[in-house]
Design an enzyme around this catalytic site. Structure first.
Site, PDB file in Angstrom:
ATOM      1  N   GLU A  31      -2.122  -1.565 -40.894  1.00  0.00           N
ATOM      2  CA  GLU A  31      -0.991  -2.008 -41.721  1.00  0.00           C
ATOM      3  C   GLU A  31      -0.350  -0.813 -42.406  1.00  0.00           C
ATOM      4  OE1 GLU A  31       0.841  -4.894 -41.349  1.00  0.00           O
ATOM      5  OE2 GLU A  31      -1.109  -5.850 -41.649  1.00  0.00           O
ATOM      6  N   HIS A  32       0.975  -0.752 -42.391  1.00  0.00           N
ATOM      7  CA  HIS A  32       1.759   0.346 -42.973  1.00  0.00           C
ATOM      8  C   HIS A  32       1.481   1.680 -42.260  1.00  0.00           C
ATOM      9  CE1 HIS A  32       3.672  -1.702 -46.407  1.00  0.00           C
ATOM     10  NE2 HIS A  32       2.576  -2.444 -46.416  1.00  0.00           N
ATOM     11  N   THR A  33       0.922   1.615 -41.071  1.00  0.00           N
ATOM     12  CA  THR A  33       0.736   2.827 -40.270  1.00  0.00           C
ATOM     13  C   THR A  33       1.888   3.057 -39.305  1.00  0.00           C
ATOM     14  OG1 THR A  33      -0.594   1.496 -38.754  1.00  0.00           O
ATOM     15  CG2 THR A  33      -1.795   2.835 -40.353  1.00  0.00           C
ATOM     16  N   ASP A  34       2.652   2.003 -39.005  1.00  0.00           N
ATOM     17  CA  ASP A  34       3.657   2.145 -37.940  1.00  0.00           C
ATOM     18  C   ASP A  34       4.753   3.123 -38.319  1.00  0.00           C
ATOM     19  OD1 ASP A  34       4.644   0.296 -39.808  1.00  0.00           O
ATOM     20  OD2 ASP A  34       5.490  -1.044 -38.292  1.00  0.00           O
ATOM     21  N   GLY A 117       8.463 -15.374 -45.281  1.00  0.00           N
ATOM     22  CA  GLY A 117       7.809 -14.625 -46.342  1.00  0.00           C
ATOM     23  C   GLY A 117       6.294 -14.681 -46.319  1.00  0.00           C
ATOM     24  N   ALA A 118       5.719 -15.147 -45.199  1.00  0.00           N
ATOM     25  CA  ALA A 118       4.264 -15.265 -45.114  1.00  0.00           C
ATOM     26  C   ALA A 118       3.620 -14.095 -44.373  1.00  0.00           C
ATOM     27  CB  ALA A 118       3.884 -16.583 -44.443  1.00  0.00           C
ATOM     28  N   SER A 122       9.025 -13.218 -39.456  1.00  0.00           N
ATOM     29  CA  SER A 122      10.098 -14.102 -38.994  1.00  0.00           C
ATOM     30  C   SER A 122      11.365 -13.309 -38.689  1.00  0.00           C
ATOM     31  CB  SER A 122      10.384 -15.170 -40.052  1.00  0.00           C
ATOM     32  OG  SER A 122      10.652 -14.578 -41.311  1.00  0.00           O
ATOM     33  N   GLU A 155      17.173  -3.912 -38.722  1.00  0.00           N
ATOM     34  CA  GLU A 155      16.458  -4.100 -39.986  1.00  0.00           C
ATOM     35  C   GLU A 155      16.718  -2.937 -40.946  1.00  0.00           C
ATOM     36  OE1 GLU A 155      12.827  -6.687 -41.349  1.00  0.00           O
ATOM     37  OE2 GLU A 155      13.660  -6.641 -39.349  1.00  0.00           O
ATOM     38  N   ASP A 167       6.572  -4.828 -35.652  1.00  0.00           N
ATOM     39  CA  ASP A 167       6.923  -6.246 -35.604  1.00  0.00           C
ATOM     40  C   ASP A 167       7.789  -6.567 -34.394  1.00  0.00           C
ATOM     41  OD1 ASP A 167       5.546  -6.374 -37.952  1.00  0.00           O
ATOM     42  OD2 ASP A 167       7.300  -6.643 -39.236  1.00  0.00           O
TER      43      ASP A 167
END
Length: 388
Positions: A31-34, A117-118, A122, A155, A167
């Site tokens: 997570e947060h590595t991309d 937001g989960a 999305s 994005e 994502d």
């Protein structure tokens, strides 16, 4: 959902649509590595955005969102950021145009069951679904990786979230019953069969805290990582990102880094190392060992990267108490959203009841739970001659 989307499209636009199914994603670890050119281990899931879409022979794009009841339109000329969910569609169309693709006007109806937001992305599902639909209708023959880059650019420039490519990649490259090791620098990827689909279920527990990746904190983390790279470059001149240093090297240079920057860099380098270890464990069918790395990932996200929240920490702590849970952690950008839990199949109901009751007692609300399966990426589900 498909029949609902078709019926709404026929009612509004009086013709037959193309149907595109575009999944949300999970991420086992990484997570947060991309956006730090590191490694991630995502998969596409059975929660999806559905598009009913057809060309309309005009220079206008019209969209109706069943999940909000809203309708929005924009012209193909001089597209500028603005709006809520329509902003993601604008971004995809704009960047298709920037790459030389001649987009034509279209009508679409959008529905889906990805909780907003989960932490299941999305937004990437909205982007990928539109790219797949337009590529099919207009014969663009765009590669999946180029579609992912277009979604990422959308994005970055329209809602303004400086996300990595994980994502969008997972949405477009998903493969049933497989996770994907993606090198976010080279964009090389490898499928790993998830051999545990009979033994364990992937259970997502919603903290009921709505997160916003467009919040300033997400971009702040990226800036802190970039600051760390600049400072570490004084000692390691060849580095371009945190991908190029180890956690041991970060620890050796702690004196060079402001405290918060040190924490961010240490987390990212440790997380990259955890992803590679997790893949080795999965190859050897060592689910518990891989799960232990998930628990460690959560601790890093909470204490070092500071993107968790009390509700997520509580859910991760509850999971750590349960022998039927192989691994658990917060998932997604953070500040809310879901935890991902690998739960023994026969004990899923017990786990869900326990977590919901404990969370209700602590926070006065019953968390939503989603039992998911690993599925294929975005695809055309029902093709028609959906042209103007």
């Amino acid at each position: 959902m498909i029949s609902t989307a078709i019926a709404e499209f026929r009612k509004r636009f009086n013709r037959e649509p193309l149907i595109v199914s575009s999944p949300g994603r999970i991420n086992l670890i990484g997570e947060h590595t991309d956006y730090n050119e590191g490694f991630v281990l995502p998969a596409a899931i059975d929660k999806r955005i559905i598009y009913a879409i057809a060309l309309n022979g005009t220079d206008t794009c019209n969209a109706h969102a069943l999940f909000s009841g809203e309708t929005a339109s924009f012209a193909l000329e001089n597209i500028v950021p603005g709006g809520d969910w329509i902003n993601y569609l604008k971004g995809v169309v704009f960047h298709l145009q920037q790459k030389g693709y001649e987009v034509k006007g279209f009508d679409c109806v959008i529905t889906g069951d990805i909780p907003i937001g989960a932490g299941m992305s999305s937004s990437a599902a909205v982007e990928g679904g539109l790219a797949v639909g337009l590529s099919h209708l207009l014969g663009f023959n765009i590669s999946r990786m180029e579609m992912a880059r277009i979604g990422q650019l959308a994005e970055h420039t329209f809602p303004g979230v400086k996300c990595g490519i994980m994502d969008q990649f997972a949405n477009l490259h998903g493969k049933k019953d497989s996770v994907m090791l993606l090198d976010c620098r080279s964009l090389e990827y490898q499928y790993f069969p998830f051999r545990f689909s009979e033994e364990v279920k992937v259970v997502l527990v919603n903290s009921m805290v709505h997160h916003s990746l467009a919040s300033s904190e997400y971009n702040v983390r990226r800036e802190q990582c970039e600051e760390g790279v600049k400072l570490l470059r004084a000692v390691y001149p060849g580095i371009n990102s945190l991908r190029d240093v180890t956690s041991a090297q970060v620890q050796q240079q702690q004196h060079l880094l402001p405290a918060k920057v040190y924490d961010r860099c240490l987390y990212v380098t440790q997380e990259n190392e955890r992803v590679e270890k997790a893949c080795a464990h999965l190859q050897r069918n060592e689910l518990k060992a891989a799960g232990a790395l998930m628990f460690a990932s959560h601790q890093g996200l909470s204490k070092l990267y500071e993107v968790s929240c009390p509700e997520l920490d509580f859910l991760a702590e509850l999971a750590s108490q349960r022998p039927e849970v192989a691994g658990a952690r917060m998932m997604g950008g953070g500040f809310g959203g879901c935890t991902i839990n690998l739960v023994e199949t026969g004990k899923v109901e017990d786990f869900c009841n326990f977590v919901q009751e404990q969370f209700r007692q602590r926070y006065g609300v019953v968390p939503e739970i989603y039992i998911t399966s690993i599925e294929d990426g975005a695809k055309v589900e029902l093709a028609t001659e959906a042209v103007a």
